[in-house]
Design an enzyme around this catalytic site. Structure first.
Site, PDB file in Angstrom:
ATOM      1  CE  LYS A   1      -1.786   1.627   3.995  1.00 51.82           C
ATOM      2  NZ  LYS A   1      -1.429   3.059   4.144  1.00 51.82           N
ATOM      3  CG  ASN A   2       2.434   2.750   3.558  1.00 52.08           C
ATOM      4  OD1 ASN A   2       1.257   3.032   3.351  1.00 52.08           O
ATOM      5  ND2 ASN A   2       2.945   2.631   4.779  1.00 52.08           N
TER       6      ASN A   2
ATOM      7  CB  CYS B   1      -4.590  10.859  11.775  1.00 55.48           C
ATOM      8  SG  CYS B   1      -2.976  10.158  11.957  1.00 55.48           S
TER       9      CYS B   1
ATOM     10  NE  ARG C   1       0.838  10.266  10.195  1.00 54.81           N
ATOM     11  CZ  ARG C   1       0.430   9.193   9.533  1.00 54.81           C
ATOM     12  NH1 ARG C   1      -0.708   8.638   9.817  1.00 54.81           N
ATOM     13  NH2 ARG C   1       1.162   8.682   8.570  1.00 54.81           N
TER      14      ARG C   1
ATOM     15  CG  ASP D   1       3.291   1.590   9.536  1.00 52.88           C
ATOM     16  OD1 ASP D   1       2.894   2.428  10.380  1.00 52.88           O
ATOM     17  OD2 ASP D   1       3.396   1.853   8.318  1.00 52.88           O
TER      18      ASP D   1
ATOM     19  NE  ARG E   1      -6.731   4.394   5.792  1.00 55.67           N
ATOM     20  CZ  ARG E   1      -5.796   5.026   6.474  1.00 55.67           C
ATOM     21  NH1 ARG E   1      -5.915   5.183   7.763  1.00 55.67           N
ATOM     22  NH2 ARG E   1      -4.730   5.516   5.863  1.00 55.67           N
TER      23      ARG E   1
HETATM   24  C1  UD1 Z   1       4.515   6.947   6.412  1.00 57.18           C
HETATM   25  C2  UD1 Z   1       3.634   5.734   6.266  1.00 57.18           C
HETATM   26  C3  UD1 Z   1       3.120   5.275   7.615  1.00 57.18           C
HETATM   27  C4  UD1 Z   1       4.306   5.069   8.568  1.00 57.18           C
HETATM   28  C5  UD1 Z   1       5.206   6.286   8.614  1.00 57.18           C
HETATM   29  C6  UD1 Z   1       6.464   6.064   9.438  1.00 57.18           C
HETATM   30  C7  UD1 Z   1       2.658   5.996   4.069  1.00 57.18           C
HETATM   31  C8  UD1 Z   1       1.458   6.289   3.271  1.00 57.18           C
HETATM   32  N1  UD1 Z   1       2.527   6.075   5.394  1.00 57.18           N
HETATM   33  O1  UD1 Z   1       3.715   7.998   6.954  1.00 57.18           O
HETATM   34  O2  UD1 Z   1       2.412   4.066   7.436  1.00 57.18           O
HETATM   35  O3  UD1 Z   1       3.789   4.818   9.868  1.00 57.18           O
HETATM   36  O4  UD1 Z   1       5.610   6.649   7.288  1.00 57.18           O
HETATM   37  O5  UD1 Z   1       7.149   4.953   8.953  1.00 57.18           O
HETATM   38  O6  UD1 Z   1       3.706   5.678   3.552  1.00 57.18           O
HETATM   39  N2  UD1 Z   1       6.799  14.704  10.562  1.00 57.18           N
HETATM   40  C9  UD1 Z   1       6.871  16.059  10.854  1.00 57.18           C
HETATM   41  N3  UD1 Z   1       6.715  16.939   9.806  1.00 57.18           N
HETATM   42  C10 UD1 Z   1       6.495  16.534   8.521  1.00 57.18           C
HETATM   43  C11 UD1 Z   1       6.433  15.158   8.254  1.00 57.18           C
HETATM   44  C12 UD1 Z   1       6.590  14.265   9.298  1.00 57.18           C
HETATM   45  O7  UD1 Z   1       7.074  16.454  11.991  1.00 57.18           O
HETATM   46  O8  UD1 Z   1       6.358  17.374   7.635  1.00 57.18           O
HETATM   47  C13 UD1 Z   1       6.960  13.738  11.655  1.00 57.18           C
HETATM   48  C14 UD1 Z   1       5.709  12.906  11.892  1.00 57.18           C
HETATM   49  O9  UD1 Z   1       4.804  13.559  12.737  1.00 57.18           O
HETATM   50  C15 UD1 Z   1       6.264  11.645  12.501  1.00 57.18           C
HETATM   51  C16 UD1 Z   1       7.615  11.504  11.779  1.00 57.18           C
HETATM   52  O10 UD1 Z   1       7.931  12.781  11.255  1.00 57.18           O
HETATM   53  O11 UD1 Z   1       6.506  11.827  13.862  1.00 57.18           O
HETATM   54  C17 UD1 Z   1       7.633  10.494  10.660  1.00 57.18           C
HETATM   55  O12 UD1 Z   1       6.536  10.717   9.804  1.00 57.18           O
HETATM   56  P1  UD1 Z   1       6.579  10.329   8.249  1.00 57.18           P
HETATM   57  O13 UD1 Z   1       7.729   9.432   8.003  1.00 57.18           O
HETATM   58  O14 UD1 Z   1       6.487  11.583   7.467  1.00 57.18           O
HETATM   59  O15 UD1 Z   1       5.239   9.498   8.116  1.00 57.18           O
HETATM   60  P2  UD1 Z   1       4.241   9.495   6.896  1.00 57.18           P
HETATM   61  O16 UD1 Z   1       4.952   9.720   5.620  1.00 57.18           O
HETATM   62  O17 UD1 Z   1       3.062  10.360   7.220  1.00 57.18           O
END
Ligand code: UD1
Length: 438
Positions: free
Chosen positions: A22-23, A117, A122, A308, A401
């Site tokens: 999915k990701n 969420c 996030r 995850d 999902r």
């Molecule tokens: C993706 C995955 C999700 C997984 C996560 C971490 C997808 C669709 N989802 O989510 O399943 O749990 O990676 O492996 O691929 N952060 C910030 N600012 C930002 C972006 C992130 O502070 O602009 C923080 C987030 O709050 C979190 C951390 O960075 O604490 C990691 O998040 P991130 O790797 O960005 O997760 P996602 O891409 O949302």
């Protein structure tokens, strides 16, 4: 809302075929926005999140056409909108990944802010800061991100992410493929899904080096072209079925899977006493006749133990001999499954917002529980498979999902699992379904 009913306590034996990740699929589908030529993707899982993204792309004017089971064609040669509406974005954060590609190709995008969420705040500040460094003007008004390059190409830049972020790496990587000059991404995420995206972008004509490392160098090109790509297997799904074998003291052959993508989890399961064996097309996991022991886990970005898989390993820890601990370092609110597991007689203590202690040897008992997010639901399914009696899991749309055919896959291994369907309502979601041909 559908519910899943599980009568636990049965050892699971059999074979499970893993679906496409999915990701990996989500960013790959949005990568189709980078070109007017078709992108053919194979091994696309049949999941609610994929259907949501198809609606978003269709609402932008992308032609989304199913070619065969799990194979889709995406062609963005008639974009009619640059807006990702809140009604669709709010259901799935990954829809924010339209931002990088739209901005890079058309110099414009309006995307709803995904908001928080169940698992944490996030934010998307890393995505926005990186695109600003590449010359985009970005403002936030009334819950929407308005981004423009004033008709110019994005400019290459050296960007160092303050923290490893999967989504920010993906958005920026896609944007950089069409930028003018060279972009360097330091502290980039090295998840297998990023490598899959980078390899597909390369076959679309992008110039990327450092793939698989935390330093990606992208020389922007003027346009990308047609490509065909097959999506990697879902590593989190494969972990979930491996734990299903370990927790029920059964044995499951997990096919069409990549053991090399789940090394940290395979090591943890082995340390707990499960037996993992590589197979030509996947691996097997056995808990048959094994004593499963407690262990200490810290979640970190890849190649560490994935956040995850935290709820799923917690389920196994509940039944293990001896104490376990989990320290969650990626998200700040990812223990929503703890009170639900406690309803099933689990002995877990929250040490603080980021860590839990699990006593082990819990006699899990079936109970009505509620899913709070995708992976929490998987943790509850696993606990239910090991519990005595009936567990009814509510709000399984979270599970839908990310897990294709979970009831069929578990039933085939001997699980007593069934779905209670909610009455079907009309499809009230937004999106231009005219552009989707399935
Ligand atoms: C993706 C995955 C999700 C997984 C996560 C971490 C997808 C669709 N989802 O989510 O399943 O749990 O990676 O492996 O691929 N952060 C910030 N600012 C930002 C972006 C992130 O502070 O602009 C923080 C987030 O709050 C979190 C951390 O960075 O604490 C990691 O998040 P991130 O790797 O960005 O997760 P996602 O891409 O949302």
């Amino acid at each position: 809302m559908d519910k899943i009913v599980i009568n636990g306590g049965k050892a699971l034996f059999g074979k499970v075929k893993i679906s496409g990740a999915k990701n990996a699929s989500l960013p790959l589908i949005t990568a189709s926005l980078l070109t007017d030529k078709p992108l053919f993707l194979h091994n696309v899982p049949d999941l609610a999140d994929i259907r949501t993204l198809h609606k978003i792309l269709a609402s932008l004017g992308v032609k989304v056409t199913q070619k065969a089971e799990h194979s889709w064609e995406y062609q963005a040669d008639g974009i009619t909108s640059f807006t990702a509406e809140y009604d669709l974005v709010k259901t799935m954060r990954a829809s924010f990944l339209v931002l990088g590609p739209l901005l890079a190709r058309f110099g414009e995008c309006k995307a709803a802010l995904p908001g928080g969420c169940a698992i944490g705040l996030r934010p998307v500040n890393f995505h926005l800061d990186a695109l600003r460094e590449m010359g985009a003007d970005i403002e936030i008004q009334e819950g929407y991100v308005y981004a423009t390059t004033y008709g110019k190409r994005l400019k290459g830049a050296e960007i160092t992410f303050p923290k490893v972020s999967v989504g920010a790496t993906e958005n920026t990587l896609m944007a950089a493929t069409l930028a003018e000059g060279t972009t360097i991404l330091n502290n980039a995420s090295i998840e297998p899904e990023i490598t899959d995206l980078a390899e597909c972008l390369q076959s679309m004509g992008a110039d990327i080096s450092g793939i698989g490392t935390s330093r990606l160098v992208i020389n922007g090109v003027e346009s990308l072209h047609e490509a065909t790509h097959s999506i990697i297997p879902d590593r989190i799904e494969s972990i979930t079925y491996a734990i299903a074998a370990a927790i029920t003291k059964g044995k499951i052959e997990i096919t069409d899977a990549r053991l090399d993508h789940i090394t940290a989890v395979a090591d943890a399961l082995t340390a707990m006493g499960a037996e993992i064996k590589p197979l030509p097309n996947g691996f097997s996991c056995s808990g048959e006749g094994k004593e499963i022991k407690g262990i200490d886990i810290v979640t970190t970005p890849y190649p560490g133990f994935p956040t995850d898989a935290q709820a799923q390993i917690m389920a196994l820890m509940l039944t293990a001999h001896g104490q376990s601990t989990i320290n969650e370092t990626v998200f700040e609110n990812r223990f929503m499954h703890v009170p639900e597991m406690q309803r099933m007689n689990a002995d877990i203590q929250l040490t603080d917002a980021f860590s839990v202690t699990i006593a082990g040897s819990s006699e899990l008992k079936g109970a009505p529980v509620m899913a709070s997010d995708l992976r929490a639901s998987a943790g509850l399914v696993l606990a239910a498979l090991a519990a005595h009696g009936e567990t009814v899991i509510d709000r399984v749309y979270h599970l839908d999902r990310g897990y294709e055919d979970i009831e069929a896959k578990l039933s085939a291994c001997g699980a007593d699992i069934r779905r209670i369907k909610a009455p079907v309502k009309g499809d009230s979601e937004n999106g231009n379904s005219d552009n989707i041909t399935a």
